[in-house]
Design an enzyme around this catalytic site. Structure first.
Site, PDB file in Angstrom:
ATOM      1  N   GLY A 112       0.811  -1.204   0.000  1.00 32.02           N
ATOM      2  CA  GLY A 112       0.000   0.000   0.000  1.00 32.02           C
ATOM      3  C   GLY A 112       0.846   1.257   0.000  1.00 32.02           C
ATOM      4  N   GLU A 133       6.947 -10.284   4.837  1.00 32.95           N
ATOM      5  CA  GLU A 133       6.446 -11.276   3.886  1.00 32.95           C
ATOM      6  C   GLU A 133       6.867 -10.915   2.466  1.00 32.95           C
ATOM      7  OE1 GLU A 133       2.319 -13.685   2.844  1.00 32.95           O
ATOM      8  OE2 GLU A 133       2.220 -11.824   3.983  1.00 32.95           O
ATOM      9  N   LEU A 204      -8.779  -1.024   5.278  1.00 35.92           N
ATOM     10  CA  LEU A 204      -9.863  -0.456   4.480  1.00 35.92           C
ATOM     11  C   LEU A 204     -10.951   0.155   5.361  1.00 35.92           C
ATOM     12  CD1 LEU A 204     -10.266  -3.312   1.841  1.00 35.92           C
ATOM     13  CD2 LEU A 204      -9.108  -1.118   1.539  1.00 35.92           C
ATOM     14  N   GLY A 227      -0.574 -11.824   5.297  1.00 35.88           N
ATOM     15  CA  GLY A 227      -0.016 -12.127   6.608  1.00 35.88           C
ATOM     16  C   GLY A 227      -0.172 -11.018   7.631  1.00 35.88           C
TER      17      GLY A 227
END
Length: 325
Positions: A112, A133, A204, A227
């Site tokens: 993001g 990750e 979100l 994750g």
């Protein structure tokens, strides 16, 4: 990996694209470790495509020539991740988070704008570590040494890589970068062994119980399950750990005004929430303020609130949130 090893019937064929073989007969899975080795272990036949443009990445996920049924050779570039422009909101939230990351912290970056913004703002930090990750183009100029880690000292650890060709060139045959399966990288118990672990993700929607949805908007799927929750749990174990989930505080219209999300499926918990107008702390069953900076809600704009033991009072323009008692 556990599902593949314990619950999936034996596979007939495993196929993967790998880097060229080294002098000891090993191929690297290149950009992806994740669950590749667990899949290979279940397969009757192993077929490999050897691509000379796949970087050889260190770690546990390799396959030896003696395990291979057949192979072929090819040559084509790996897919790259275009650099996304950062919004002003993301830059502001990234700045707030970066200020709270200490030198010597080990960091996980989610996907993001805000995690990307934070990565670009850490150039002045010292002795940072990476345990994440997804590894991508984030920090340069020597801010990362991994020397303050309790485990995997001197190593950047990830489950897979996706970024620019420049990054692929950097990780190729680089012994300071290791890829491991997600059962290791995402394990909250492994994460918890790393002091001052900082998890940075995006959300979100959020409700007044502190539950964060990062995968769907209502019943519409927005992202695959990742994750994030593993790293948030790991931060709660880590000595000095901090978990940040960032989101815009103005998203839904209410009486002509916009404010943060309501009513959704999916959940997760974080230690700190960061929005354009500042942050709020929320620890499991603990002090919701957490010593975090306090800031009054902005009328008609910001309905951020401490998320424990609060009640909603509807005002003229929006839903005010005030403490009980």
């Amino acid at each position: 990996p556990k599902i593949w090893r314990e619950y999936i019937p034996r596979l007939d064929v495993f196929y993967a694209t790998v880097s060229p073989m080294d002098k000891h007969g090993f191929f690297s899975f290149g950009l992806v470790a994740a669950e590749s080795l667990a899949q290979l272990e279940r397969a009757k036949y192993v077929f490999l495509e050897v691509n000379d443009q796949v970087p050889r990445v260190m770690g546990t996920h390799v396959v030896h020539i003696s395990q291979v049924t057949a192979l072929c050779e090819n040559s084509y570039p790996m897919p790259t991740l275009p650099e996304m422009p950062l919004s002003e909101n993301s830059k502001k939230m990234g700045t707030m988070i970066a200020e709270m990351i200490p030198n010597g912290a080990t960091i996980q970056f989610g996907i993001g704008e805000v995690p990307n913004a934070v990565g670009k703002l850490l150039l002045e930090k010292k002795d940072l570590g990476i345990h994440t990750e997804m590894f991508t183009d984030l920090i340069e100029a020597g801010a990362v040494t991994n020397m303050k880690k309790n485990i995997d000292i001197g190593k950047t650890v990830a489950a897979f890589c996706w970024g620019s060709q420049r990054m692929y060139d950097f990780i190729d045959d680089n012994r300071s970068i290791e890829l491991h399966g997600v059962d290791y990288v995402n394990s909250p118990y492994i994460i918890g062994k790393l002091d001052n672990f900082v998890s940075i993700n995006a959300g979100l929607e959020i409700d007044l119980l502190g539950q964060v949805c990062s995968e769907s908007i209502g019943y519409k799927n927005y992202s695959g399950t990742g994750g994030q929750l593993d790293f948030v749990r790991g931060c709660s174990i880590s000595k000095g750990g901090k978990s940040f989930i960032a989101m815009n505080s103005t998203a839904i219209t209410f009486n002509g005004q916009e404010f943060g999300g309501q009513g959704f499926d999916g959940s997760g918990f974080s230690d700190f929430f960061e929005t354009l107008f500042g942050g709020r702390g929320s620890r499991f069953g603990g002090d919701p303020f957490g010593g975090f900076r306090q800031q009054q809600p902005r009328r008609g704009r910001d309905v951020e609130a401490e998320l424990l033991n609060w009640t909603i009072i509807q005002g003229e323009e929006l839903a005010y949130v005030t403490p009980q008692g």
